[in-house]
Scaffold this motif. Sequence first.
Motif, PDB file in Angstrom:
ATOM      1  N   GLY A  23       0.831  -1.186   0.000  1.00 50.20           N
ATOM      2  CA  GLY A  23       0.000   0.000   0.000  1.00 50.20           C
ATOM      3  C   GLY A  23       0.870   1.241   0.000  1.00 50.20           C
ATOM      4  N   THR A  24       0.262   2.361  -0.342  1.00 51.98           N
ATOM      5  CA  THR A  24       1.010   3.610  -0.438  1.00 51.98           C
ATOM      6  C   THR A  24       0.201   4.774   0.115  1.00 51.98           C
ATOM      7  OG1 THR A  24       0.219   3.900  -2.712  1.00 51.98           O
ATOM      8  CG2 THR A  24       2.399   2.915  -2.426  1.00 51.98           C
ATOM      9  N   SER A  25       0.913   5.783   0.551  1.00 55.51           N
ATOM     10  CA  SER A  25       0.297   7.045   0.960  1.00 55.51           C
ATOM     11  C   SER A  25       0.898   8.153   0.120  1.00 55.51           C
ATOM     12  CB  SER A  25       0.561   7.310   2.450  1.00 55.51           C
ATOM     13  OG  SER A  25      -0.001   8.549   2.845  1.00 55.51           O
ATOM     14  N   ALA A  26       0.057   8.863  -0.589  1.00 63.00           N
ATOM     15  CA  ALA A  26       0.538   9.946  -1.449  1.00 63.00           C
ATOM     16  C   ALA A  26       0.461  11.289  -0.726  1.00 63.00           C
ATOM     17  CB  ALA A  26      -0.284  10.005  -2.731  1.00 63.00           C
ATOM     18  N   ASN A  27       1.250  12.212  -1.200  1.00 64.05           N
ATOM     19  CA  ASN A  27       1.302  13.620  -0.785  1.00 64.05           C
ATOM     20  C   ASN A  27       2.142  13.841   0.475  1.00 64.05           C
ATOM     21  OD1 ASN A  27      -0.471  14.160  -2.938  1.00 64.05           O
ATOM     22  ND2 ASN A  27      -2.270  13.960  -1.626  1.00 64.05           N
ATOM     23  N   LEU A  28       1.921  13.072   1.533  1.00 66.63           N
ATOM     24  CA  LEU A  28       2.662  13.222   2.793  1.00 66.63           C
ATOM     25  C   LEU A  28       2.590  14.658   3.316  1.00 66.63           C
ATOM     26  CD1 LEU A  28       5.881  11.119   2.011  1.00 66.63           C
ATOM     27  CD2 LEU A  28       3.590  10.344   2.654  1.00 66.63           C
ATOM     28  N   PHE A  32       2.105  17.389  -2.866  1.00 65.23           N
ATOM     29  CA  PHE A  32       0.908  17.099  -3.660  1.00 65.23           C
ATOM     30  C   PHE A  32       1.272  16.543  -5.039  1.00 65.23           C
ATOM     31  CE2 PHE A  32      -2.600  18.573  -6.495  1.00 65.23           C
ATOM     32  CZ  PHE A  32      -3.581  17.749  -5.975  1.00 65.23           C
ATOM     33  N   ASP A  33       0.763  15.345  -5.339  1.00 68.50           N
ATOM     34  CA  ASP A  33       0.957  14.673  -6.638  1.00 68.50           C
ATOM     35  C   ASP A  33       2.430  14.369  -6.954  1.00 68.50           C
ATOM     36  OD1 ASP A  33      -1.724  14.521  -7.138  1.00 68.50           O
ATOM     37  OD2 ASP A  33      -1.723  15.825  -8.900  1.00 68.50           O
ATOM     38  N   SER A  34       3.306  14.447  -5.956  1.00 66.53           N
ATOM     39  CA  SER A  34       4.725  14.216  -6.238  1.00 66.53           C
ATOM     40  C   SER A  34       5.423  13.312  -5.233  1.00 66.53           C
ATOM     41  CB  SER A  34       5.478  15.551  -6.311  1.00 66.53           C
ATOM     42  OG  SER A  34       5.375  16.261  -5.095  1.00 66.53           O
ATOM     43  N   LEU A  35       4.910  13.192  -4.021  1.00 68.82           N
ATOM     44  CA  LEU A  35       5.539  12.359  -3.006  1.00 68.82           C
ATOM     45  C   LEU A  35       4.655  11.171  -2.670  1.00 68.82           C
ATOM     46  CD1 LEU A  35       6.940  14.956  -0.421  1.00 68.82           C
ATOM     47  CD2 LEU A  35       8.103  13.903  -2.375  1.00 68.82           C
ATOM     48  N   GLY A  36       5.286  10.038  -2.369  1.00 67.12           N
ATOM     49  CA  GLY A  36       4.541   8.860  -1.945  1.00 67.12           C
ATOM     50  C   GLY A  36       5.405   7.985  -1.062  1.00 67.12           C
ATOM     51  N   LEU A  37       4.755   7.241  -0.180  1.00 68.47           N
ATOM     52  CA  LEU A  37       5.436   6.377   0.779  1.00 68.47           C
ATOM     53  C   LEU A  37       4.828   4.984   0.710  1.00 68.47           C
ATOM     54  CD1 LEU A  37       7.230   5.969   3.405  1.00 68.47           C
ATOM     55  CD2 LEU A  37       5.174   6.641   4.678  1.00 68.47           C
ATOM     56  N   ASP A 148       2.388   9.492  -8.140  1.00 68.37           N
ATOM     57  CA  ASP A 148       2.663   9.613  -6.708  1.00 68.37           C
ATOM     58  C   ASP A 148       2.397   8.334  -5.925  1.00 68.37           C
ATOM     59  OD1 ASP A 148      -0.068   9.873  -7.046  1.00 68.37           O
ATOM     60  OD2 ASP A 148      -0.280  11.670  -5.822  1.00 68.37           O
ATOM     61  N   ASN A 149       1.385   7.543  -6.317  1.00 68.46           N
ATOM     62  CA  ASN A 149       1.141   6.256  -5.659  1.00 68.46           C
ATOM     63  C   ASN A 149       1.872   5.105  -6.338  1.00 68.46           C
ATOM     64  OD1 ASN A 149      -1.892   7.560  -4.789  1.00 68.46           O
ATOM     65  ND2 ASN A 149      -0.839   6.297  -3.271  1.00 68.46           N
ATOM     66  N   VAL A 150       1.894   5.096  -7.672  1.00 66.32           N
ATOM     67  CA  VAL A 150       2.454   3.925  -8.351  1.00 66.32           C
ATOM     68  C   VAL A 150       3.964   3.821  -8.168  1.00 66.32           C
ATOM     69  CG1 VAL A 150       0.579   3.853 -10.046  1.00 66.32           C
ATOM     70  CG2 VAL A 150       2.701   5.049 -10.623  1.00 66.32           C
ATOM     71  N   ALA A 151       4.665   4.964  -8.064  1.00 67.83           N
ATOM     72  CA  ALA A 151       6.128   4.907  -7.919  1.00 67.83           C
ATOM     73  C   ALA A 151       6.555   4.202  -6.631  1.00 67.83           C
ATOM     74  CB  ALA A 151       6.727   6.311  -8.013  1.00 67.83           C
ATOM     75  N   PRO A 152       6.019   4.580  -5.457  1.00 69.21           N
ATOM     76  CA  PRO A 152       6.415   3.823  -4.261  1.00 69.21           C
ATOM     77  C   PRO A 152       5.897   2.390  -4.271  1.00 69.21           C
ATOM     78  CG  PRO A 152       4.723   5.429  -3.715  1.00 69.21           C
ATOM     79  CD  PRO A 152       5.177   5.730  -5.104  1.00 69.21           C
ATOM     80  N   LEU A 311       2.355   0.653  11.338  1.00 63.80           N
ATOM     81  CA  LEU A 311       2.937  -0.019  10.188  1.00 63.80           C
ATOM     82  C   LEU A 311       4.453   0.194  10.146  1.00 63.80           C
ATOM     83  CD1 LEU A 311       0.244   1.053   7.552  1.00 63.80           C
ATOM     84  CD2 LEU A 311       0.358  -1.104   8.821  1.00 63.80           C
ATOM     85  N   ALA A 312       5.064  -0.266   9.080  1.00 61.12           N
ATOM     86  CA  ALA A 312       6.477  -0.018   8.802  1.00 61.12           C
ATOM     87  C   ALA A 312       6.595   0.534   7.393  1.00 61.12           C
ATOM     88  CB  ALA A 312       7.291  -1.305   8.948  1.00 61.12           C
ATOM     89  N   VAL A 313       7.704   1.181   7.107  1.00 60.49           N
ATOM     90  CA  VAL A 313       7.989   1.613   5.735  1.00 60.49           C
ATOM     91  C   VAL A 313       8.428   0.382   4.942  1.00 60.49           C
ATOM     92  CG1 VAL A 313       9.431   3.063   4.262  1.00 60.49           C
ATOM     93  CG2 VAL A 313       8.656   3.915   6.496  1.00 60.49           C
ATOM     94  N   ASP A 314       7.765   0.129   3.814  1.00 69.09           N
ATOM     95  CA  ASP A 314       8.190  -0.957   2.933  1.00 69.09           C
ATOM     96  C   ASP A 314       9.347  -0.468   2.074  1.00 69.09           C
ATOM     97  OD1 ASP A 314       7.471  -3.608   1.302  1.00 69.09           O
ATOM     98  OD2 ASP A 314       7.873  -1.987  -0.109  1.00 69.09           O
TER      99      ASP A 314
END
Length: 326
Positions: A23-28, A32-37, A148-152, A311-314
């Motif tokens: 799973g991913t979290s975008a924006n952080l 906006f539209d550029s960061l994802g975790l 932003d979501n697909v990259a992480p 959770l943990a960072v994947d």
Amino acid sequence: MTSPPTATKAPAPGFTATVRVPGTSANLGPGFDSLGLAVSLYDTLAVTTLATDALEFDLHGEGVEDLPRDASHLVVKAMDLAFARLGYGRGGLRISAQNVLPHGRGLGSSASAIVAAIAAANALVEAADRKDRQWVLQLASEMEGHPDNVAPAIFGAVAISWQEGGAYATTRLTPSDAVIPVVAIPGFEVRTELARGLLPATVTHADAAANAGRAALLMHALKDAPELLAAGTRDYLHQDYRATAMPESAALVAALREGGHAAFISGAGPTVMALANGDVEADAIVEFIGRRGGSDNSAASDGVSWRVLRLAVDLEGAKVEVHPGS
């Protein structure tokens, strides 16, 4: 989307590609539209090629009662596009999915499905025709509209993504081991289209400048100074405008931030994420949300039931295996 080439062959029958995608979290907050975790919640997709033209489904987990069992399924659409770009036709498929990511909650369920489908299709064609993960990034971003979501989901960790010259690009940042994501998932959905539709067409120069500064600070905080995460996750571009679509989530973010925690809306919401600096703060965040309405793992606040997960960072991203099918 550009027209795919004419298919000349089908994948060989009797093989299964299994893909596990985080799973991913975008924006952080400000990205906006550029960061994802990428986080340690995983959907798993297994696709077996058949000797017939049948399309079979075996779906389990989140949201499966509402998913189609035909070619309109998002996984099939993504696989059809990927196969076509690779010069293949679909052939027969058995699609087995274990869905863990909640749908419509801002944890990248659609990105996970698209990445898993494209990666599976790529793995099932002949070895000489397979592409690398950059190709998966381009096609998945094309389908999602932004990376932003697909990259992480593909690369893991923190992804910093952009578009240039008609192509999508990303770079990977491994955060400090001290960074621990905590999510509060509500029992209601917010459609991404609705949340995006609340954004203004323009923002002030002051807000844009402030957001750029916080996004830069967030990169430093994630890597080297997690004590600055709360300051680095302050957003000026999108969260306040979307608050009317998810007032309970906005209230929880405000309460957490007043307590000094790095809280923000995950993606388009309504899930709330907080980035803790170490175990002590992570436990404190879970306890804080629990005190607002109930137990640590299912807090009821303002009439909303929250599922709270530490959770943990994947760090691995999508993992693909191919083996003979059954």
